[in-house]
Design an enzyme around this catalytic site. Structure first.
Site, mmCIF file in Angstrom:
data_model
loop_
_atom_site.group_PDB
_atom_site.id
_atom_site.type_symbol
_atom_site.label_atom_id
_atom_site.label_comp_id
_atom_site.label_asym_id
_atom_site.label_seq_id
_atom_site.Cartn_x
_atom_site.Cartn_y
_atom_site.Cartn_z
ATOM 1 N N CYS A 133 -22.623 -39.434 -0.371
ATOM 2 C CA CYS A 133 -23.393 -39.038 -1.559
ATOM 3 C C CYS A 133 -24.492 -40.039 -1.885
ATOM 4 O O CYS A 133 -24.472 -40.673 -2.953
ATOM 5 C CB CYS A 133 -22.450 -38.910 -2.742
ATOM 6 S SG CYS A 133 -21.033 -37.920 -2.340
ATOM 7 N N GLU A 134 -25.410 -40.241 -0.979
ATOM 8 C CA GLU A 134 -26.560 -41.117 -1.209
ATOM 9 C C GLU A 134 -27.701 -40.590 -0.347
ATOM 10 O O GLU A 134 -27.483 -40.256 0.819
ATOM 11 C CB GLU A 134 -26.263 -42.551 -0.755
ATOM 12 C CG GLU A 134 -25.160 -43.205 -1.509
ATOM 13 C CD GLU A 134 -25.302 -44.718 -1.563
ATOM 14 O OE1 GLU A 134 -26.420 -45.228 -1.397
ATOM 15 O OE2 GLU A 134 -24.271 -45.358 -1.788
#
Ligand code: LLP
Length: 419
Positions: free
Chosen positions: A344-345
């Site tokens: 999640c980046e």
């Protein structure tokens, strides 16, 4: 790198099909080639054959015990930067008298461990570290052979995060302080200054910065000898780059000729600490496509490897070749794709707009040049288990670090009594 080549349409590591390894161990995984490790060793060490040169593999580049042993079998020493790396080198069969301990902040416990093991040399990087080592060694009744790592203030012309030889970097003793520091060491018990060390950075693609740094070391050697220090060894660090994309690189022979032209008549044993050049192109990372996602403006190839497995693109914007494991038809048209992981980046991006043949969910891809600073820099971010490492030798392959089970990851943690 020819050991990772297509045969009958399937990407192989030596004689082992990456599809077969993926079936056996699951994805993602790192895969190293023994033949490539040995060939890289032969090219580098062979370039110095017959000279008073010791090659100490920089274990930080890839510290798997099987990788270290592959080099140890060929006569390698080890350059280590922590007690953990030192114990790996010893466990893999590197004799202590071929181990150099580098690093900007060795603790007293690490010094004690190194002195107990009887290693070749400790490379000291500051006066407080020198004083600590003097106390520890004299307390143990031994004398440590040391180098000072000098900072030659040379621009390595590499990525800022991996350049180490400019005066604003944290590394080494300022060149202009070197005379005083050697004098200080000569007056202390427990330490014997026998060497000068230098390392200016990693992934250097030009010999000129090396040459500039080594010439400064040779100048310093003369000054120190005039001051009465019996310096008989030079440690010239690592740093020779590899081809990730289309870099033009000096060969090991060019590098060796340059080193010898400077050090040949100095009457010194030379230590070299190569990492990347020995392992970088001997490894690939294999991942499986989870989804192909068509965005408004671009196509995303979402694979099951992520930045926690290979952080170099996120950290250094580094380039890694990406190939489908099953070869595309020769007339296949390519499509630009963003190759990304599931973390999640937004930084979890391996490549932007990389031309790739049409890909579908389930297809395997290989990331090239992943043997150095790949597995060693991985983490368990997003509770993604560290990925397996596999070593190939001809048609054989062996898992040299298995994938941990999520149960075991959870079991390693402890609830405090109040929860
Ligand atoms: N000796 C010393 C003292 C070092 O600090 C290093 C690397 C080496 C030898 C080995 O350098 P090599 O031959 O591998 O260039 N994580 C970065 C690279 C960091 C290098 C740190 N020092 C990357 O992925 O590009």
């Amino acid at each position: 790198m020819t050991v990772f080549a297509y045969r009958n349409g399937i990407l192989h590591a030596e004689d082992a099909a990456l599809t077969a390894i993926a079936d056996a161990v699951g994805t993602p995984f790192y895969c190293y080639s023994t033949a490539a490790l040995r060939a890289n060793w032969a090219a580098f060490a062979g370039a110095f054959a017959g000279q008073d040169v010791g090659v100490c593999y920089a274990v930080k580049a890839n510290s798997n015990l099987a990788v270290i042993r592959t080099f140890a079998e060929q006569g390698a020493g080890a350059d280590v930067v922590s007690e953990g790396e030192m114990r790996r080198a010893l466990a893999a069969g590197v004799p202590p008298e071929r181990i150099v301990f580098s690093g900007v902040g060795k603790t007293r416990d690490e010094m004690r461990a190194a002195l107990s093991a009887g290693i070749f040399q400790l490379n000291v990087e500051s006066i407080p570290e020198l004083e600590a080592l003097s106390e520890v060694a004299s307390g143990m009744g031994v004398t440590a052979d040391i180098a000072f790592r000098v900072n030659p203030d040379v621009d390595a012309k590499t990525h800022a995060k991996i350049a180490t030889g400019k005066k604003e970097n944290k590394f080494g003793i300022d060149y202009d302080h070197a005379r005083d520091v050697y004098a200080r060491a000569a007056a202390l018990p427990g330490v014997r200054p026998v060497a000068i060390a230098v390392h200016i950075g990693s992934q250097l693609t030009d010999l000129a910065p090396f040459r500039a740094a080594f010439l400064r070391v040779a100048d310093l050697l003369h000054v120190l000898r005039t001051d009465g220090h019996d310096i008989r060894r030079l440690d010239l660090g690592g740093g020779l780059g590899i081809r990730y994309k289309d870099e033009a690189l000096p060969s090991p022979a060019d590098y060796a000729a340059m080193v010898t032209s400077i050090t040949g008549n100095l009457g010194c044993h030379v230590t070299l600490e190569p990492g990347r050049t020995l392992v970088g192109n001997a490894g690939v990372l294999v991942a499986r496509t989870i989804y192909v996602k068509q965005g408004l403006h671009r196509q995303f190839l979402i694979v099951d490897a992520a930045m926690n497995d290979l952080i170099r693109p996120a950290l250094y914007d580094s380039y890694h070749g990406i190939r489908p494991v099953v070869e595309a038809a020769s007339d296949a048209t390519t499509v630009p794709m963003d190759v990304v992981g599931p973390v999640c980046e937004s930084g979890d991006t391996f490549a932007l707009q990389r031309p790739l043949p049409p890909m579908a969910a389930g297809d395997l891809v290989a990331f090239d040049s992943a043997g150095a600073y790949g597995a060693v820099m991985s983490s368990g971010y997003n509770t993604r288990p560290l990925i397996p490492e596999v070593m190939v030798n001809g048609a054989d392959f062996a898992v040299i670090r298995p994938r941990p089970r999520i149960e075991d990851i959870l079991a390693a943690e402890r609830m405090p009594g109040w929860l």
